[in-house]
Design a protein around this motif. Sequence first.
Motif, PDB file in Angstrom:
ATOM      1  N   PHE A  33       2.984   8.550 -17.594  1.00 27.27           N
ATOM      2  CA  PHE A  33       1.918   9.147 -16.455  1.00 27.27           C
ATOM      3  C   PHE A  33       2.088   8.687 -15.169  1.00 27.27           C
ATOM      4  CE2 PHE A  33      -1.491   9.484 -20.492  1.00 27.27           C
ATOM      5  CZ  PHE A  33      -1.096  10.811 -20.462  1.00 27.27           C
ATOM      6  N   VAL A  34       2.482   7.104 -15.343  1.00 31.18           N
ATOM      7  CA  VAL A  34       2.463   6.595 -13.870  1.00 31.18           C
ATOM      8  C   VAL A  34       3.773   7.101 -13.237  1.00 31.18           C
ATOM      9  CG1 VAL A  34       3.144   4.372 -12.950  1.00 31.18           C
ATOM     10  CG2 VAL A  34       1.471   4.204 -14.442  1.00 31.18           C
ATOM     11  N   ARG A  35       4.950   7.359 -14.036  1.00 25.32           N
ATOM     12  CA  ARG A  35       6.186   8.001 -13.222  1.00 25.32           C
ATOM     13  C   ARG A  35       5.855   9.306 -12.505  1.00 25.32           C
ATOM     14  NH1 ARG A  35      11.247   6.473 -17.102  1.00 25.32           N
ATOM     15  NH2 ARG A  35      11.284   4.279 -16.817  1.00 25.32           N
ATOM     16  N   ALA A  36       5.223  10.046 -13.592  1.00 24.99           N
ATOM     17  CA  ALA A  36       4.882  11.362 -13.017  1.00 24.99           C
ATOM     18  C   ALA A  36       3.948  11.565 -11.948  1.00 24.99           C
ATOM     19  CB  ALA A  36       4.257  12.335 -14.212  1.00 24.99           C
ATOM     20  N   PHE A  37       2.965  10.637 -11.743  1.00 20.96           N
ATOM     21  CA  PHE A  37       1.917  10.574 -10.823  1.00 20.96           C
ATOM     22  C   PHE A  37       2.784  10.146  -9.483  1.00 20.96           C
ATOM     23  CE2 PHE A  37      -0.794   8.055  -8.208  1.00 20.96           C
ATOM     24  CZ  PHE A  37      -2.068   8.744  -7.836  1.00 20.96           C
ATOM     25  N   LEU A  38       3.706   9.095  -9.469  1.00 22.28           N
ATOM     26  CA  LEU A  38       4.214   8.632  -8.325  1.00 22.28           C
ATOM     27  C   LEU A  38       5.286   9.611  -7.668  1.00 22.28           C
ATOM     28  CD1 LEU A  38       5.130   4.897  -9.796  1.00 22.28           C
ATOM     29  CD2 LEU A  38       3.200   5.495  -7.754  1.00 22.28           C
ATOM     30  N   VAL A  39       6.093  10.170  -8.623  1.00 24.97           N
ATOM     31  CA  VAL A  39       6.985  11.153  -8.172  1.00 24.97           C
ATOM     32  C   VAL A  39       6.528  12.159  -7.734  1.00 24.97           C
ATOM     33  CG1 VAL A  39       9.057  12.528  -8.579  1.00 24.97           C
ATOM     34  CG2 VAL A  39       9.032  10.246  -9.503  1.00 24.97           C
ATOM     35  N   GLY A  40       5.460  12.867  -8.300  1.00 25.43           N
ATOM     36  CA  GLY A  40       4.576  13.925  -7.538  1.00 25.43           C
ATOM     37  C   GLY A  40       4.065  13.610  -6.399  1.00 25.43           C
ATOM     38  N   GLY A  41       3.419  12.358  -6.433  1.00 31.30           N
ATOM     39  CA  GLY A  41       2.733  11.984  -5.099  1.00 31.30           C
ATOM     40  C   GLY A  41       3.827  11.924  -4.080  1.00 31.30           C
ATOM     41  N   VAL A  42       5.073  11.128  -4.478  1.00 39.04           N
ATOM     42  CA  VAL A  42       6.046  11.353  -3.261  1.00 39.04           C
ATOM     43  C   VAL A  42       6.413  12.616  -2.685  1.00 39.04           C
ATOM     44  CG1 VAL A  42       8.627  10.553  -3.047  1.00 39.04           C
ATOM     45  CG2 VAL A  42       6.948   8.917  -4.030  1.00 39.04           C
ATOM     46  N   ILE A  43       6.723  13.508  -3.761  1.00 40.08           N
ATOM     47  CA  ILE A  43       6.921  14.802  -3.502  1.00 40.08           C
ATOM     48  C   ILE A  43       6.175  15.510  -2.371  1.00 40.08           C
ATOM     49  CG2 ILE A  43       7.137  17.089  -3.955  1.00 40.08           C
ATOM     50  CD1 ILE A  43       8.736  16.079  -6.715  1.00 40.08           C
ATOM     51  N   CYS A  44       4.915  15.224  -2.871  1.00 40.49           N
ATOM     52  CA  CYS A  44       3.645  15.727  -1.926  1.00 40.49           C
ATOM     53  C   CYS A  44       3.535  15.128  -0.620  1.00 40.49           C
ATOM     54  CB  CYS A  44       2.195  15.649  -2.507  1.00 40.49           C
ATOM     55  SG  CYS A  44       2.244  16.944  -3.990  1.00 40.49           S
ATOM     56  N   LEU A  45       3.966  13.622  -0.453  1.00 38.59           N
ATOM     57  CA  LEU A  45       4.046  12.808   0.787  1.00 38.59           C
ATOM     58  C   LEU A  45       5.221  13.542   1.702  1.00 38.59           C
ATOM     59  CD1 LEU A  45       2.856  10.333   2.033  1.00 38.59           C
ATOM     60  CD2 LEU A  45       4.580   8.958   1.096  1.00 38.59           C
ATOM     61  N   ILE A  46       5.925  13.815   0.940  1.00 40.09           N
ATOM     62  CA  ILE A  46       7.210  14.312   1.836  1.00 40.09           C
ATOM     63  C   ILE A  46       6.988  15.566   2.270  1.00 40.09           C
ATOM     64  CG2 ILE A  46       9.650  15.365   1.554  1.00 40.09           C
ATOM     65  CD1 ILE A  46      10.244  13.192  -0.684  1.00 40.09           C
ATOM     66  N   GLY A  47       6.215  16.558   1.543  1.00 42.11           N
ATOM     67  CA  GLY A  47       5.720  17.784   2.150  1.00 42.11           C
ATOM     68  C   GLY A  47       4.848  17.598   3.150  1.00 42.11           C
ATOM     69  N   GLN A  48       3.988  16.714   2.994  1.00 39.77           N
ATOM     70  CA  GLN A  48       2.808  16.179   4.367  1.00 39.77           C
ATOM     71  C   GLN A  48       3.653  15.535   5.387  1.00 39.77           C
ATOM     72  OE1 GLN A  48      -0.455  16.981   3.779  1.00 39.77           O
ATOM     73  NE2 GLN A  48      -0.258  16.643   5.996  1.00 39.77           N
ATOM     74  N   GLY A  49       4.578  14.941   5.288  1.00 39.27           N
ATOM     75  CA  GLY A  49       5.618  14.603   6.594  1.00 39.27           C
ATOM     76  C   GLY A  49       6.205  15.821   6.924  1.00 39.27           C
ATOM     77  N   ILE A  50       6.790  16.718   6.450  1.00 42.73           N
ATOM     78  CA  ILE A  50       7.387  17.895   6.952  1.00 42.73           C
ATOM     79  C   ILE A  50       6.269  18.613   7.649  1.00 42.73           C
ATOM     80  CG2 ILE A  50       8.602  19.794   6.247  1.00 42.73           C
ATOM     81  CD1 ILE A  50      10.174  18.376   3.865  1.00 42.73           C
ATOM     82  N   GLN A  51       5.365  18.955   7.174  1.00 49.93           N
ATOM     83  CA  GLN A  51       4.064  19.554   7.869  1.00 49.93           C
ATOM     84  C   GLN A  51       3.832  18.912   9.123  1.00 49.93           C
ATOM     85  OE1 GLN A  51       0.618  20.173   5.555  1.00 49.93           O
ATOM     86  NE2 GLN A  51      -0.173  21.896   6.779  1.00 49.93           N
ATOM     87  N   GLU A  52       3.559  17.678   9.094  1.00 50.83           N
ATOM     88  CA  GLU A  52       3.319  16.843  10.146  1.00 50.83           C
ATOM     89  C   GLU A  52       4.366  17.072  11.315  1.00 50.83           C
ATOM     90  OE1 GLU A  52       0.370  15.666  11.082  1.00 50.83           O
ATOM     91  OE2 GLU A  52      -0.494  16.286   9.194  1.00 50.83           O
ATOM     92  N   MET A  53       5.493  16.997  10.920  1.00 52.60           N
ATOM     93  CA  MET A  53       6.632  17.363  11.805  1.00 52.60           C
ATOM     94  C   MET A  53       6.694  18.669  12.567  1.00 52.60           C
ATOM     95  SD  MET A  53      10.735  17.572  11.138  1.00 52.60           S
ATOM     96  CE  MET A  53      10.573  19.321  10.295  1.00 52.60           C
ATOM     97  N   PHE A  54       6.387  19.703  11.806  1.00 47.19           N
ATOM     98  CA  PHE A  54       6.072  21.017  12.290  1.00 47.19           C
ATOM     99  C   PHE A  54       5.049  21.147  13.294  1.00 47.19           C
ATOM    100  CE2 PHE A  54       8.607  22.840   8.381  1.00 47.19           C
ATOM    101  CZ  PHE A  54       9.538  23.388   9.206  1.00 47.19           C
ATOM    102  N   ILE A  55       3.888  20.508  12.943  1.00 41.82           N
ATOM    103  CA  ILE A  55       2.753  20.379  13.868  1.00 41.82           C
ATOM    104  C   ILE A  55       3.126  19.734  15.292  1.00 41.82           C
ATOM    105  CG2 ILE A  55       0.361  19.738  14.153  1.00 41.82           C
ATOM    106  CD1 ILE A  55      -0.030  20.255  10.920  1.00 41.82           C
ATOM    107  N   ARG A  56       3.551  18.329  14.991  1.00 44.62           N
ATOM    108  CA  ARG A  56       3.770  17.567  16.279  1.00 44.62           C
ATOM    109  C   ARG A  56       5.034  17.918  16.924  1.00 44.62           C
ATOM    110  NH1 ARG A  56       3.501  11.813  14.770  1.00 44.62           N
ATOM    111  NH2 ARG A  56       1.384  12.198  14.973  1.00 44.62           N
TER     112      ARG A  56
END
Length: 157
Positions: A33-56
Motif C-alpha cells: 500500500f505504501v509503495r503504491a501510494f508513494l509512486v502514484g503520488g510521485v507520478i501525480c506530482l510530476i504531472g502537476q509540475g508539468i501542468q504548472e510549467m505549461f501555465i507559467r
Amino acid sequence: MADQKKKKLTLAQQQYQQLAKRHEPPRPLLRNFVRAFLVGGVICLIGQGIQEMFIRYFDFTEKTAAAPTVAVLIFLSALLTGLGVYDRIAQWAGAGTSVPVTGFANSITSAAIEHRSEGFVLGVGGNMFKLAGSVIVFGVFAAFVVGIVKTLFKMGG
C-alpha cells in the motif's frame, strides 16, 4: 460459491490446496500500500509540475494545460516502457503505476512492443486495440450517458 468449487475437487485436491495455503508466504500488504501510494503520488506530482510549467512558461490556463500535460505523461510513460524502466518501477510499486494514465500508456506500449514481429497492422495495431478497445467503448458509452443525463437536466429546468 467457494463451497461449490470444493465439492467438485477430489479429497486429494482439497488436501493439496489446504497444504499449499498453509505454506504460502504472507503478503506484505502494508508495504505494498505504501509503495503504491508513494509512486502514484510521485507520478501525480510530476504531472502537476508539468501542468504548472505549461501555465507559467507557455501562458496556458489551468483548463487548457490539462490536455498537453496528459500527452506529456503518456509520452514519458511510453518512452520509459520502451527503455524497460517503467516495468521495473511497476514491479516495485505495484498498483501505484497502473492507476494513473501512465499505466494505461504502459499497457498499450507493452502490447505494441511485444507483438511488433507480427507486423504493424495485425501485430502492433491489433494487440494495442485489444487493450484500448474496451476502454474506448466504455468511454464513448459513458460520454453518451452523461450527455443524455445533462440534456434531461437542462430540459427539466
